[in-house]
Every structure is written in structure tokens, then in C-alpha cells.
Design a protein around this motif. Sequence first.
Motif, PDB file in Angstrom:
ATOM      1  N   TYR A   1      36.596  54.324  47.214  1.00  0.00           N
ATOM      2  CA  TYR A   1      37.114  55.027  46.051  1.00  0.00           C
ATOM      3  C   TYR A   1      38.413  54.469  45.557  1.00  0.00           C
ATOM      4  O   TYR A   1      38.693  54.504  44.365  1.00  0.00           O
ATOM      5  CB  TYR A   1      37.244  56.519  46.335  1.00  0.00           C
TER       6      TYR A   1
ATOM      7  N   THR B   1      37.314  52.313  42.982  1.00  0.00           N
ATOM      8  CA  THR B   1      36.750  52.815  41.729  1.00  0.00           C
ATOM      9  C   THR B   1      37.827  53.338  40.807  1.00  0.00           C
ATOM     10  O   THR B   1      37.621  53.425  39.613  1.00  0.00           O
ATOM     11  CB  THR B   1      35.754  53.965  41.975  1.00  0.00           C
TER      12      THR B   1
ATOM     13  N   TYR C   1      38.504  48.699  38.084  1.00  0.00           N
ATOM     14  CA  TYR C   1      37.325  48.339  38.854  1.00  0.00           C
ATOM     15  C   TYR C   1      36.558  47.238  38.127  1.00  0.00           C
ATOM     16  O   TYR C   1      36.032  46.322  38.738  1.00  0.00           O
ATOM     17  CB  TYR C   1      36.461  49.584  39.007  1.00  0.00           C
ATOM     18  N   GLN C   2      36.558  47.405  36.803  1.00  0.00           N
ATOM     19  CA  GLN C   2      35.822  46.456  35.967  1.00  0.00           C
ATOM     20  C   GLN C   2      36.274  45.024  36.243  1.00  0.00           C
ATOM     21  O   GLN C   2      35.462  44.140  36.479  1.00  0.00           O
ATOM     22  CB  GLN C   2      36.068  46.808  34.501  1.00  0.00           C
TER      23      GLN C   2
ATOM     24  N   LEU D   1      35.320  43.798  39.587  1.00  0.00           N
ATOM     25  CA  LEU D   1      33.914  43.433  39.670  1.00  0.00           C
ATOM     26  C   LEU D   1      33.705  42.016  39.187  1.00  0.00           C
ATOM     27  O   LEU D   1      32.903  41.265  39.745  1.00  0.00           O
ATOM     28  CB  LEU D   1      33.095  44.389  38.808  1.00  0.00           C
TER      29      LEU D   1
ATOM     30  N   THR E   1      34.416  38.095  41.446  1.00  0.00           N
ATOM     31  CA  THR E   1      33.415  38.401  42.458  1.00  0.00           C
ATOM     32  C   THR E   1      33.933  38.185  43.871  1.00  0.00           C
ATOM     33  O   THR E   1      33.457  38.827  44.802  1.00  0.00           O
ATOM     34  CB  THR E   1      32.164  37.552  42.234  1.00  0.00           C
TER      35      THR E   1
ATOM     36  N   MET F   1      35.212  41.374  45.212  1.00  0.00           N
ATOM     37  CA  MET F   1      34.117  42.305  45.431  1.00  0.00           C
ATOM     38  C   MET F   1      33.460  42.034  46.770  1.00  0.00           C
ATOM     39  O   MET F   1      33.159  42.953  47.531  1.00  0.00           O
ATOM     40  CB  MET F   1      33.103  42.135  44.286  1.00  0.00           C
ATOM     41  N   ILE F   2      33.280  40.760  47.031  1.00  0.00           N
ATOM     42  CA  ILE F   2      32.662  40.390  48.308  1.00  0.00           C
ATOM     43  C   ILE F   2      33.512  40.895  49.461  1.00  0.00           C
ATOM     44  O   ILE F   2      32.995  41.424  50.452  1.00  0.00           O
ATOM     45  CB  ILE F   2      32.495  38.853  48.395  1.00  0.00           C
TER      46      ILE F   2
END
Lengths: 225, 235, 75
Positions: free
Chosen positions: C22, C25, C29-30, C33, C36, C39-40
Motif C-alpha cells: 500500500y 499505491t 504509483y503510475q 509502474l 519497471t 516494480m520488479i
Amino acid sequence: MNFVKQVWHFVLMELRLELRLKYAIAALSMYVLSTVYLVYFSLEYQGVLEDMEATIWSIFFWLIVLFTTVNVTFQSFSKITQGRMLFYYTLVSPQVFILSKLIVNALISLVLSIFTGMIFIFVLGNPINQSFIFLLSLCLGTVGYSLLFTYISGIAAKSGGNSALAVVLGFPLSIPLLSIIVKLFGESFNAQVGLNFDNNLLIALGFNLIPLLLALILFPYIWRD
Amino acid sequence: MNNFLKQYWWKALAIVLLLFAIIGGLWVPLYHGTEDLSFPNLAILNESIRNLLYHVPMWFAMVFLLLLSFIYSISYLSRPTIEKDSYAAGFAEIGILFGALGIFTGMIWAKSTWGAFWTNDPKLNGAAIGMLIYLAYIILRSSVDDEVKRAKLAASYNIFAFVMYIAFIFVIPRLTDSLHPGNGGNPAFSSYDLDNTLRLFFYPATIGWIALSMWMAGLWIRANNIKRKLDENEI
Amino acid sequence: MKMRFRLVAIFAFIFSVFSTSYAQTMDNYQELLNQTDKMIAVILVLVIILLGIALFLLFLEKRIRKLEDKNKPIE
């Protein structure tokens, strides 16, 4: 027929026992009286009594009824001695025993809550516009509580606990009924009943029936030690 | 049940499904018009839609465990054995754990979508009452020393409480508006807006969380059983 | 006592799964994302936590199984 007769006699006997112990009833009435005066003085002292909202009235009313009901139901089990319990074992079936307990407790708490209502009207003023709705919701709520708490007190008394255990076990379960009953009860302050009245009434009835049926089904399993 | 709890295959399945749901749930982008594989891009939810893979399955896991506990309580009353009582207790305890997790995930989700950790929402209150009821169940258990008496009283309270609670859960949200999807004119997640991609991850997540909760409950129950046996042997 | 500590540990583990997911989020977050790599990293952390839980449960499973076998003859 035999079952009904047995319940009838048992209820009469319980009532007679209850009335014979005058101090028990007197103590409960005093409990109600002093709590109402406690509420009265705390409100008076805050200066909110003159233009008090009806919701505050109903909140205090239902809290007092709730606690009175717990006391009534718990003492109905805790005062049974081991010897008397043995006597009951030989005399009646568990269904008769619990059903008459439910009836007697419902009657006593109904009397006490009507008494509470009367004192409330005398002391805190009368916000009620529809007395029929008031009486109806008062009956449904009080009987529902006493049904629920009779069974819970049975469990609490069997476990050898005190009335605090009955409160802990019963209060979370009483919230659903409370939320419905407060809604119904609030209707009696208005000039007309609201939209969902019938619906709420049915749900309140349901919450009266569920504890009744469950108590009748489950009590036979716990009544012998 | 005892044999089932000792098997490995569903525990492995739980981990695999949860890995799939966690990785996939974070990897798949929201729909911006071009992606083939994407989650629906809803107005208020935005990226938090991924919580669907945690919050909702955790409630399912809780309800599942409490249901098992209820069934074991019924079966205890009809044919008492001390094992059934320990099953009922263990499932209820881990059920409370998952209920608490459901509340936490829900609170975080509520903060980002509705603006507050706690709102006066019938479903939230229902959840809170459920937690209270089952905490009372644990208190009842701990207040009785005699094993048989405890089992009997706890089973009867459990049945009573579960029926009342289910009645409450199903009835009350219909009375007032809820912020939850599908109530009171809220944008329905009805059938969870589950577009197929979300469904692809939601079902595995549900099965995975339920299986994980079963694993934890199983371990908890078996540990308690061993403890009870050791105590008996000591005596 | 030890058992209770372990339960708390499981709880803390699972809770940390959410708190990390969270935290991401909440803001930007965009962007995250799109980058990458980061994100990984997030996914990796979550997967490691999940595997940690799994290994821990497996460890408990083994120990309980051993205890169960040990206690069988006494029954």
C-alpha cells in the motif's frame, strides 16, 4: 397439551418464587429508579434537559433497559442452587425449563421497562407522539433482549462466571437488535411512521424469534453439568 | 479432516496460487486503452483495485473458517469428542486472525478511496461486531477450567453466535446505504466488475488465501492437540 | 508462550506484505509502474515475504509432524 400445561405451571411457580422474594423485585426497581435519577441529574447539571433531543432520550432509555434486562436474566440463573437444580432435573424436561425461564424473564423485564418508560416520561419529559409505536417497539425490544440474555446468562451461569461474563458474551450479539429497535423506537417521536417501518418491524420480530428457537434447540445440551 | 490437514498438495497449491496472484496482481497494468491484459481503470479506485486480491479473499477465508468452526461445534453437540472441540476453537481463532487482516486491508483501502480509515458503514460495523462476538467466544473458553464443560458451553455459544451473526450480516446492510460496491447506488463492482482479467487473478487469490488460512489453522490445531496430549501424559 | 510469539510473527509478516504494497499505491504509483525495474523490486520483496511465510509454515509442519509421531505410541 401436556407440554403447555407443564410450562404454564412452571411459569406460575417461578413467578410465585419471584414475588415471594420481595427484595429482588424491589432491588431491581431501585436499580432502575436510581439510574434514571443519575441520568436526570447528569443532564440537568449539563443544562441540556430543557431542549433535549429525543434521540438522547431513547439512547439513555435503551441503555438502562439493556442493563436492567441483563440483571434480571442473570439473577434468574445465578440464584438457582445446586440442590434446586437437581430438583428441576428430575421434574421437568429442559425445554419446559428454558421456555418458562424465557417467559418469566420476558414478563419481568417488560414490567420493569414499562416502569422505566413511565419514570422517563415523568422525569425527562415526553417526546412521544405515537404511543402505539412506542409500546410496540418497547415490547419487541425488551422481549428480544430478555430472550437473548436468558440464554447467554444460562451459559455464563453454567461457566461459573459473574454477570460481567454475561455482558461480554451478550452485548456484541445484542447490537443487531439494538440498531433495529432504536430505529423503530425513533419512529414514535415523529408524527408519522417512515417508509421502511414494516420491513424493520419484521426484522425486529425475526431477531426475537431467532434467539427463542436457538435457545430451545441448544439449551438441552448444556443444562446438565 | 485430520488426514486432510496432513497432506501437502493443497499447501503447495496455496503457495503457487498466491505467488501467481501477488506477482500478476502487481504486474498487470490498468486499462489505458491499448493494453491487452489489463485491470479495469475505475474512477475512485484507480490502482487500489489490486486490493481486491487481498481484502475480499481474506473475508472469504474468515467466513470459511468460522463456518468450519460452526460445523464442528454442531458435530460436537451431537457426538462429543474432545478433538472436535479443539477443531472448533482453532478454526475460530485463526478465523479471527483473518478477520483482523481483512479489517486492516479494508481500512487502508478505505483511507485511499473513501478518505477515512473508518466510516460508518454497515459492513464495517458488521465486521467489527463479528470480531467482538468471536473475542467473547475466546473469553468464554478461557473462563471455564473443566474441559468437557468448556467444550459444551463454547459449542453452544458458537452455534448461537454464528446464526445471529449471519442473520445480522445478511439483514442489516439491506437497511441502510452502504459505501460498499453494489449497495445504495454505488458503482457496482457487481459481479465485481470482474472483467475476465481480474477474475483470472481473483479466483486463484481466493483459493490461495483460503488454503493458506487452512494451513495455518491446521498447524495451530495440531500443535494444540499435541500440547493437550503432553499435558494429559504428565498428569 | 513460544507458540504465541510465532503466531504474532506470522501476523507481522502478513501485515508487512500489505503495508509495503500500500505504501506503493499511495503516491506516484503510475510512475513507479512505468519504471519497471522498481516494480520488479516491489514484487520481489513481496514474493520473498510470501516464500518466507511458506518456509516458516513448512518448518512448523515438519516439527509438528515429528512431535505427532513421537506421541503416537503413548496414546
